[in-house]
Enzyme design. Structure first.
Site, PDB file in Angstrom:
ATOM      1  N   SER A  92       0.906  -1.192  -0.080  1.00 29.42           N
ATOM      2  CA  SER A  92      -0.113   0.070   0.232  1.00 29.42           C
ATOM      3  C   SER A  92       0.941   1.203  -0.190  1.00 29.42           C
ATOM      4  CB  SER A  92      -0.907  -0.034   1.140  1.00 29.42           C
ATOM      5  OG  SER A  92      -1.825   0.976   1.136  1.00 29.42           O
ATOM      6  N   ASP A 269      -1.932   6.403  -3.283  1.00 28.93           N
ATOM      7  CA  ASP A 269      -0.956   5.569  -2.848  1.00 28.93           C
ATOM      8  C   ASP A 269      -0.659   4.711  -3.972  1.00 28.93           C
ATOM      9  OD1 ASP A 269      -3.065   3.969  -2.313  1.00 28.93           O
ATOM     10  OD2 ASP A 269      -2.372   3.608  -0.271  1.00 28.93           O
ATOM     11  N   ASP A 271      -1.294   1.254  -4.095  1.00 26.19           N
ATOM     12  CA  ASP A 271      -2.298   0.518  -4.755  1.00 26.19           C
ATOM     13  C   ASP A 271      -3.658   1.085  -4.788  1.00 26.19           C
ATOM     14  OD1 ASP A 271      -2.560   0.830  -1.848  1.00 26.19           O
ATOM     15  OD2 ASP A 271      -3.286  -1.284  -1.664  1.00 26.19           O
ATOM     16  N   ASP A 273      -5.644   2.250  -2.894  1.00 25.68           N
ATOM     17  CA  ASP A 273      -6.707   1.984  -1.836  1.00 25.68           C
ATOM     18  C   ASP A 273      -7.113   3.300  -1.202  1.00 25.68           C
ATOM     19  OD1 ASP A 273      -4.622   1.941  -0.363  1.00 25.68           O
ATOM     20  OD2 ASP A 273      -5.350   0.381   0.825  1.00 25.68           O
TER      21      ASP A 273
END
Length: 478
Positions: A92, A269, A271, A273
């Site tokens: 992440s 960020d 990824d 999310d």
């Protein structure tokens, strides 16, 4: 083994191919017969995803390899592809040397506490259901998951726009429609949507952060916005900026938006999310303000919003004004998602940038949040204007690096129990001390060797005083 956001750590030390193999074995041994696997752009992602898939196949599960995708794309795909579980290889927002694994249910919800504990027990005991040669699983690939995610986002925003227009017609009282957008034509010869799309006339800068969130730009363009991108090339070294979209890391985005005629900026960020925002004047929007904007847009009287114990008093104020309320959870989007499964909870979020609309998905979906925010700006005309409507109380955060963070927290809790009255102290998640005019929280980070301090009060001096009190608890146990 699991922190608040899955398994994370330095590659080659805490996170290895052997660990990924074990996770794949454990998920399949827990009964998942069809597993979706994806990864973000980190350099070690392919290796770890291959290992996780091998472990799952070895225990009889069929795996579907999505390749490089955003975490919310993977989470949505578990249900879309009629799978039993998903494994996302990602760290992440963590620094470049890290990687990790996060597990997902068909509902889009991350594995809950009981599920994570079951996986941990199998890995620690080596209790796997290994199959003979004729019982191993198969592997296939799926290449359209991101396109499907984009389509879902576009449908959601168009549906919201249609519902809004229908509401205006139903409430026709002879007044004119006061929906305001910037008076600009988004069609500059590119592939942006037509002017009848809900986001037409807006210019949005998307800082992908060299991560997997490029689908945000695609969705916004399909909805009619004129989109400019920064750091759009996926690169797991994150050369453009560090992965976490903080105020400091998004300085280039703030400056770019302020110097152009863009209506707002979006940052993800690695990824995707998480999603953070920048106003048209280049102001980085505080996470609590963002949460308040999203929450007040969706709640009705009697409904609840889920957020962690460290959320601002301003969110309470906005909800109370609408007859709604805030239900506080442990820090971590997995705990927010667990609470969001309750029927009267219509939204959940964390000030770090994780936003959950349970009617859409129980996964924090950065691209969905981006589209929702741009739609709010299309209706209101200005993100600066929206931000100015939310009360801002001084809130301060500080981090202290400690290798023995959990041992230190045990000593801090003991000291707090001796110092503060029971009616002021809560130890559900760290040490939370409430006062008539503010509060502070001391808790261990779920992903890094840090203890985090947060304090908020109605004025600056009191906030600093409460933060110093929190720091004093740490100083007293070192």
């Amino acid at each position: 083994m699991f922190g608040t956001s899955g398994i994370r750590g330095p590659v080659g030390e805490e996170v290895t191919a052997d660990l990924a193999l074990s996770v794949g074995r454990a998920v399949a041994s827990e009964g998942a017969t069809r597993i979706v696997v994806g990864r973000d752009p980190r350099v070690s992602g392919r290796l770890l995803a291959d290992a996780a898939m091998a472990g799952a196949e070895e225990c009889g599960a069929d795996v579907i390899d999505l390749g490089m995708v955003a975490t919310p794309t993977l989470a949505r795909s578990v249900g879309w592809l009629d799978a039993d579980a998903g494994i996302m290889v990602t760290a992440s927002h963590n620094p470049t040397p890290d990687n990790g694994l996060k597990l997902w249910n068909p509902s889009g919800q991350a594995f809950d506490t009981d599920q994570r504990e079951a996986i941990s027990r199998r890995i620690e005991s080596g209790d796997y259901e290994l199959k003979r040669w004729d019982g191993i699983g198969s592997k296939s690939t799926q290449s359209d998951a991101t396109d499907r995610h984009v389509e879902a986002l576009v449908e959601t925003i168009r549906r919201g726009a249609d519902d809004g227009r229908a509401g205006d017609e139903d409430a026709d009282d002879g007044s004119t429609d006061e929906r305001v957008v910037n008076d600009r034509d988004a069609d500059d010869g590119g592939e942006d949507g037509g002017n009848d799309e809900p986001l037409s006339g807006l210019t949005v800068v998307v800082d992908v952060g060299n991560g997997a969130g490029g689908l945000t730009a695609d969705a916004l363009a399909a909805l009619g916005a004129h989109v400019l991108t920064l750091n759009a090339q996926p690169d797991g070294r994150f050369p453009g900026r560090p992965s976490e979209p903080t105020r400091e890391n998004c300085r280039a985005l703030c400056e770019f938006v302020a110097e152009t005629d863009a209506d707002l900026g979006i940052a993800h960020d690695g990824d995707a999310d998480r999603m953070r925002a920048v106003t048209e004047s280049g102001q980085f929007v505080q996470g609590d303000v963002q949460l308040a904007l999203f929450a007040r847009a969706v709640v009705s009287e009697g409904q609840r919003v889920a957020a962690p114990v460290n959320i601002s008093l301003a969110v309470d104020d906005e909800l109370e004004a609408r007859g709604a309320s805030l239900t506080r959870t442990r820090v971590g989007d997995v705990f927010v998602a667990e609470r969001a499964t309750e029927p009267d909870v219509v939204f959940g979020g964390e000030s770090s940038g994780a936003w959950i609309w349970p009617d859409e998905t129980l996964c924090p979906d950065g691209p969905l949040a981006a589209c929702k925010l741009v739609a709010l700006v299309a209706a209101a005309g200005s993100l600066d204007g929206l931000v100015s409507e939310i009360a801002s109380y001084p809130l301060r955060r500080r981090s202290v690096e400690l290798d023995d963070k959990y041992g230190a927290m045990a000593r801090i809790e003991e000291a707090a129990v001796a110092e503060y009255a029971d009616d002021r102290l809560t130890t559900t998640d760290g040490v939370h001390v409430a006062f008539d005019d503010g509060w502070f929280l001391v808790r261990a980070s779920g992903t890094q060797p840090l203890i985090r301090l947060t304090a908020e009060a109605r004025d600056e001096a009191r906030t600093e005083e409460l933060l110093d009190q929190a720091a004093g608890l740490i100083d007293g146990v070192r």
